[in-house]
Write a protein that holds these residues in place. Structure first.
Motif, mmCIF file in Angstrom:
data_model
loop_
_atom_site.group_PDB
_atom_site.id
_atom_site.type_symbol
_atom_site.label_atom_id
_atom_site.label_comp_id
_atom_site.label_asym_id
_atom_site.label_seq_id
_atom_site.Cartn_x
_atom_site.Cartn_y
_atom_site.Cartn_z
ATOM 1 N N CYS A 23 30.874 -35.941 -13.926
ATOM 2 C CA CYS A 23 30.228 -35.100 -12.922
ATOM 3 C C CYS A 23 31.283 -34.276 -12.177
ATOM 4 O O CYS A 23 32.290 -34.827 -11.716
ATOM 5 N N CYS A 26 31.298 -35.876 -8.284
ATOM 6 C CA CYS A 26 31.587 -37.264 -7.906
ATOM 7 C C CYS A 26 32.287 -38.039 -9.010
ATOM 8 O O CYS A 26 32.630 -39.206 -8.807
ATOM 9 N N CYS A 43 25.951 -35.106 -12.259
ATOM 10 C CA CYS A 43 25.086 -36.280 -12.442
ATOM 11 C C CYS A 43 23.731 -36.027 -11.760
ATOM 12 O O CYS A 43 23.575 -35.073 -11.002
ATOM 13 N N CYS A 46 23.973 -35.836 -7.788
ATOM 14 C CA CYS A 46 24.567 -34.588 -7.297
ATOM 15 C C CYS A 46 23.676 -33.391 -7.643
ATOM 16 O O CYS A 46 23.613 -32.424 -6.879
ATOM 17 N N ARG A 105 28.722 -37.002 -0.248
ATOM 18 C CA ARG A 105 28.538 -36.139 -1.421
ATOM 19 C C ARG A 105 28.042 -34.753 -1.020
ATOM 20 O O ARG A 105 28.540 -33.743 -1.488
HETATM 21 ZN ZN ZN Z 1 27.773 -36.676 -9.201
#
Ligand code: ZN
Length: 313
Positions: A23, A26, A43, A46, A105
């Protein structure tokens, strides 16, 4: 082969490139979503944050992809986005990992692509966490109840201190002047009961103390977090002048290895078992236990003292 199948096959090929196999935001393995605005593979978690910002997000496997969007992914991808949007990330700035909370995030994604904080262009005014000084109000949990009260906090990198005041003005002097030296800060949204809940742990003589704080603004709480990290990094550079960034960065702040309730008895094993909140800290390999998760006092005194400190080995 239909366009649909051909395009999906091309995207799956792109995912095999090493930079696209994690990703973009992250680092979670095997991302299967993509932003066709930014050209990054991300991902599921996210992707939800990207979608909420500008909506041009699709599943590699489930959605239909237009030729032009596949071409765009092909000519961009995680490596080229990183070269542009992460060109100048300060070493102390926290990069979220796959298990981190939403606020970390989301603010990383916004700081990177929306506010373009890391593209290397000089910002005016300079970004708050880069200046070595930060002050503002935070909601802090009271000692004797679960109420949060607005308190003024001042972070000084020059003094290596975090100070907070009991009243909204400073006339009565500081309530506590905390040394950056032994300070740790982690996000604890579930424990604190607020999505922006942050725990500040510090050493006060022989005792470990915790402050539980939050700010309504997600940007503001993450700015506090990174401002504290900047001060911690500056302190570590002074304390360990020959330390490399590789050695110092993991020491800036740390997440606890494990936390939770266990039942414990006394040393003679005659006392009844009592529920205690345990924290396993990688630093000095310590296991701490407290009367309660948020150290809610049962006797009304010494509520912030750990009930016991022992090494984990
Ligand atoms: Zn992610």
């Amino acid at each position: 082969m239909s366009n649909h199948e051909r395009n999906k096959k091309m995207l799956l090929e792109l995912l095999k490139q090493p930079d696209n196999s994690r990703c973009a935001d992250c680092g979670a393995p095997d991302p299967d979503w993509a932003s066709y605005k930014l050209g990054v593979f991300v991902c599921l978690t996210c992707s939800g944050i990207h979608r909420s910002l500008y909506s041009r997000v699709k599943s590699i496997k489930l959605d239909f992809w237009e030729d032009e969007h596949v071409e765009f992914m092909k000519s961009n991808g995680n490596a080229s986005a990183q070269a542009m949007y992460e060109k100048a990330v300060p070493v102390y700035y926290y990069r979220p990992q796959e298990n981190d909370c939403v606020v970390l995030r989301e603010q990383w994604i916004r700081a990177k692509y929306e506010r373009e904080e890391f593209t290397g262009e000089t910002k005016y005014p300079p970004l708050s966490y880069t200046t070595g000084f930060y002050e503002g109000m935070l909601w802090k949990k009271g000692k004797e109840n679960t109420q949060f009260l607005k308190r003024k906090f001042v972070l000084s990198e020059r003094e290596f201190t975090l100070t907070y005041y009991n009243k909204e003005n400073e006339s009565k002097g500081p309530k506590a002047v905390i040394s950056i030296k032994d300070l740790n800060v982690t996000f604890q949204p579930e424990k604190i009961g607020h999505p922006h809940g942050m725990q500040i742990t510090y050493q006060d003589f022989d005792h470990i103390r915790n402050l539980y704080v939050y700010h309504e603004s997600p940007e503001e709480i993450v700015t506090w977090y990174n401002a504290i990290r900047a001060a911690r990094y500056a302190y570590l550079k002074t304390a360990y002048p020959t330390g490399s960034n590789e050695e110092l960065i993991p020491k800036i702040t740390r997440n606890y290895l494990k936390e939770g309730y266990m039942e414990k008895t006394g040393p003679l094993q005659k006392e009844p078992f009592k529920k205690r909140w345990f924290i396993l800290d990688s630093q000095n390999r310590k296991l701490f236990y407290f009367k309660g998760q948020l150290l809610k006092p049962t006797s009304g005194i010494k509520d912030e003292l750990p009930r016991g400190v022992s090494t984990a080995d």
